[in-house]
Design a protein around this motif. Structure first.
Motif, PDB file in Angstrom:
ATOM      1  N   ASP A 177      12.202  20.359 -13.765  1.00  0.00           N
ATOM      2  CA  ASP A 177      11.832  21.708 -14.186  1.00  0.00           C
ATOM      3  C   ASP A 177      13.091  22.500 -14.532  1.00  0.00           C
ATOM      4  N   THR A 178      13.078  23.152 -15.682  1.00  0.00           N
ATOM      5  CA  THR A 178      14.176  24.019 -16.102  1.00  0.00           C
ATOM      6  C   THR A 178      13.614  25.377 -16.482  1.00  0.00           C
ATOM      7  N   ILE A 179      14.214  26.414 -15.950  1.00  0.00           N
ATOM      8  CA  ILE A 179      13.795  27.781 -16.260  1.00  0.00           C
ATOM      9  C   ILE A 179      14.948  28.494 -16.948  1.00  0.00           C
ATOM     10  N   ASP A 180      14.687  28.989 -18.136  1.00  0.00           N
ATOM     11  CA  ASP A 180      15.663  29.821 -18.842  1.00  0.00           C
ATOM     12  C   ASP A 180      15.283  31.283 -18.619  1.00  0.00           C
ATOM     13  N   GLY A 224      19.814  46.646 -14.390  1.00  0.00           N
ATOM     14  CA  GLY A 224      20.001  45.203 -14.419  1.00  0.00           C
ATOM     15  C   GLY A 224      18.865  44.477 -13.725  1.00  0.00           C
ATOM     16  N   THR A 225      18.752  43.196 -14.032  1.00  0.00           N
ATOM     17  CA  THR A 225      17.789  42.332 -13.360  1.00  0.00           C
ATOM     18  C   THR A 225      18.532  41.149 -12.767  1.00  0.00           C
ATOM     19  N   GLY A 226      17.926  40.511 -11.768  1.00  0.00           N
ATOM     20  CA  GLY A 226      18.557  39.369 -11.123  1.00  0.00           C
ATOM     21  C   GLY A 226      17.556  38.275 -10.837  1.00  0.00           C
ATOM     22  N   ILE A 227      18.070  37.099 -10.522  1.00  0.00           N
ATOM     23  CA  ILE A 227      17.226  35.948 -10.250  1.00  0.00           C
ATOM     24  C   ILE A 227      17.903  35.097  -9.181  1.00  0.00           C
ATOM     25  N   ARG A 228      17.092  34.576  -8.230  1.00  0.00           N
ATOM     26  CA  ARG A 228      17.608  33.646  -7.232  1.00  0.00           C
ATOM     27  C   ARG A 228      16.662  32.460  -7.162  1.00  0.00           C
ATOM     28  N   PRO A 229      17.087  31.290  -7.612  1.00  0.00           N
ATOM     29  CA  PRO A 229      16.207  30.122  -7.562  1.00  0.00           C
ATOM     30  C   PRO A 229      16.028  29.644  -6.126  1.00  0.00           C
ATOM     31  N   PRO A 230      14.969  28.907  -5.842  1.00  0.00           N
ATOM     32  CA  PRO A 230      14.794  28.339  -4.501  1.00  0.00           C
ATOM     33  C   PRO A 230      15.993  27.467  -4.127  1.00  0.00           C
ATOM     34  N   ASP A 231      16.446  27.586  -2.886  1.00  0.00           N
ATOM     35  CA  ASP A 231      17.582  26.762  -2.474  1.00  0.00           C
ATOM     36  C   ASP A 231      17.083  25.389  -2.004  1.00  0.00           C
ATOM     37  N   ALA A 232      18.021  24.522  -1.644  1.00  0.00           N
ATOM     38  CA  ALA A 232      17.684  23.137  -1.289  1.00  0.00           C
ATOM     39  C   ALA A 232      16.756  23.083  -0.084  1.00  0.00           C
ATOM     40  N   PHE A 233      16.968  23.945   0.911  1.00  0.00           N
ATOM     41  CA  PHE A 233      16.131  23.943   2.104  1.00  0.00           C
ATOM     42  C   PHE A 233      14.707  24.352   1.751  1.00  0.00           C
ATOM     43  N   GLU A 234      14.578  25.384   0.931  1.00  0.00           N
ATOM     44  CA  GLU A 234      13.238  25.856   0.560  1.00  0.00           C
ATOM     45  C   GLU A 234      12.474  24.813  -0.256  1.00  0.00           C
ATOM     46  N   ILE A 235      13.178  24.062  -1.059  1.00  0.00           N
ATOM     47  CA  ILE A 235      12.520  23.013  -1.837  1.00  0.00           C
ATOM     48  C   ILE A 235      12.171  21.814  -0.960  1.00  0.00           C
ATOM     49  N   ALA A 236      13.052  21.494  -0.007  1.00  0.00           N
ATOM     50  CA  ALA A 236      12.854  20.295   0.815  1.00  0.00           C
ATOM     51  C   ALA A 236      11.638  20.412   1.724  1.00  0.00           C
ATOM     52  N   PHE A 237      11.271  21.630   2.107  1.00  0.00           N
ATOM     53  CA  PHE A 237      10.182  21.801   3.071  1.00  0.00           C
ATOM     54  C   PHE A 237       9.014  22.584   2.479  1.00  0.00           C
ATOM     55  N   THR A 238       8.726  22.351   1.217  1.00  0.00           N
ATOM     56  CA  THR A 238       7.578  23.012   0.615  1.00  0.00           C
ATOM     57  C   THR A 238       6.601  21.990   0.061  1.00  0.00           C
ATOM     58  N   ASP A 239       5.347  22.395   0.004  1.00  0.00           N
ATOM     59  CA  ASP A 239       4.343  21.572  -0.679  1.00  0.00           C
ATOM     60  C   ASP A 239       3.904  22.257  -1.967  1.00  0.00           C
ATOM     61  N   ASN A 240       4.713  23.204  -2.434  1.00  0.00           N
ATOM     62  CA  ASN A 240       4.360  24.029  -3.592  1.00  0.00           C
ATOM     63  C   ASN A 240       5.177  23.594  -4.806  1.00  0.00           C
ATOM     64  N   PRO A 241       4.626  22.792  -5.702  1.00  0.00           N
ATOM     65  CA  PRO A 241       5.393  22.340  -6.868  1.00  0.00           C
ATOM     66  C   PRO A 241       5.650  23.455  -7.870  1.00  0.00           C
TER      67      PRO A 241
END
Length: 272
Positions: free
Chosen positions: A12-15, A45-62
């Motif tokens: 997945d890539t988000i621009d 201004g606007t900002g963005i923070r992608p899910p970090d490795a821990f949040e991805i490792a323990f989620t069932d939400n694709p």
């Protein structure tokens, strides 16, 4: 397995375009050596923070998405006496959307164990005044008033991520905070003193985090002083006394700060 089965996560890539725009206008330009100036300024201004490795490792939400933020501020800078006095005032408003949380008891709001359903807001004002009455002496005072709020989650009106309630302050964000700095320099000698003040904050139990509940962390005032003497062109001896009055406080709840602490050192500058 102790964990829920994880679905397959496709690449997945988000621009995302996150502009930051600022502008200022010298409404009253300097006229003469002792005149005043007024400058107006604004920013967005606007900002963005992608899910970090821990949040991805323990989620069932694709479909876990990045967190988003928007910020806006406006302010004015006023100088007097050819810049020897400068006052600043800034108003700001920040919103945070799609915050990632563990759903827990909010299961009706999401089919997943983690989801982008939390929201928050922070707004306030920053004030500062700097004065240099003589070339050797400068003083500066600052004050920040912050109003932060945990908002209800998407799909569950009136509910906030546990253990918060809607309207609670954000963690470790004091409503009142300020400082006072004095700096003096004459010949080979420099000295300074600083008083930092912070009001109460909302914090978590240090061993169990939010699972251990929320606590009020008391405010404090800390004084730091120091001086430096230039002995030669290349050698300076310096020292500072941190927490000069041995205040008992914790920046983070459960982690006491050091008491009165002294530092002494030498600074050697080598020039080629």
């Amino acid at each position: 397995t102790a964990f829920s089965p994880r679905p397959t996560f496709a690449a997945d890539t988000i621009d995302s375009v996150n502009p930051k725009v600022s502008a200022s206008w010298l409404a009253v330009p300097e006229r003469g050596t002792r005149s005043a100036t007024t400058r107006l300024r604004a920013a967005f201004g606007t900002g963005i923070r992608p899910p970090d490795a821990f949040e991805i490792a323990f989620t069932d939400n694709p479909g876990l998405k990045p967190e988003r933020s928007r910020s806006i501020e406006a302010g004015v800078t006023q100088t007097l006496a050819a810049g020897r006095v400068q006052a600043d005032a800034t108003w700001f408003h920040n919103t945070y959307d799609d915050l990632i949380i563990s759903v827990g008891r909010l299961a009706a709001a999401s089919r997943y164990t983690t989801a982008n359903i939390a929201n928050a807001r922070a707004r306030g004002a920053e004030l500062s005044l700097a004065v240099r009455p003589v070339p050797a002496l400068a003083a500066r005072g600052t004050y920040t008033w912050l109003d932060s709020e945990v908002r209800d989650v998407d799909g569950a009106s009136g509910q906030a991520p546990p253990p918060f309630r809607v309207g609670d302050r954000l963690l470790r964000r004091p409503r009142h905070q300020g400082s006072l700095d004095l700096m003096w320099s004459q010949g080979r000698l420099q000295a300074f003193a600083q008083a930092a003040m912070r009001g109460q904050t909302l914090d978590v139990e240090p061993n169990f985090g939010t699972f251990g509940g929320l606590f009020e962390n008391d405010g404090y005032a800390v004084v730091t002083t120091g001086a430096a003497v230039t002995l030669t062109r290349n050698l300076t001896v310096y020292g500072r006394l941190v927490n000069a009055f041995a205040a008992d406080y914790e920046d983070v709840f459960g982690y006491p700060a050091l008491g009165r602490t002294a530092y002494v050192g030498l600074r050697l500058a080598v020039r080629h």
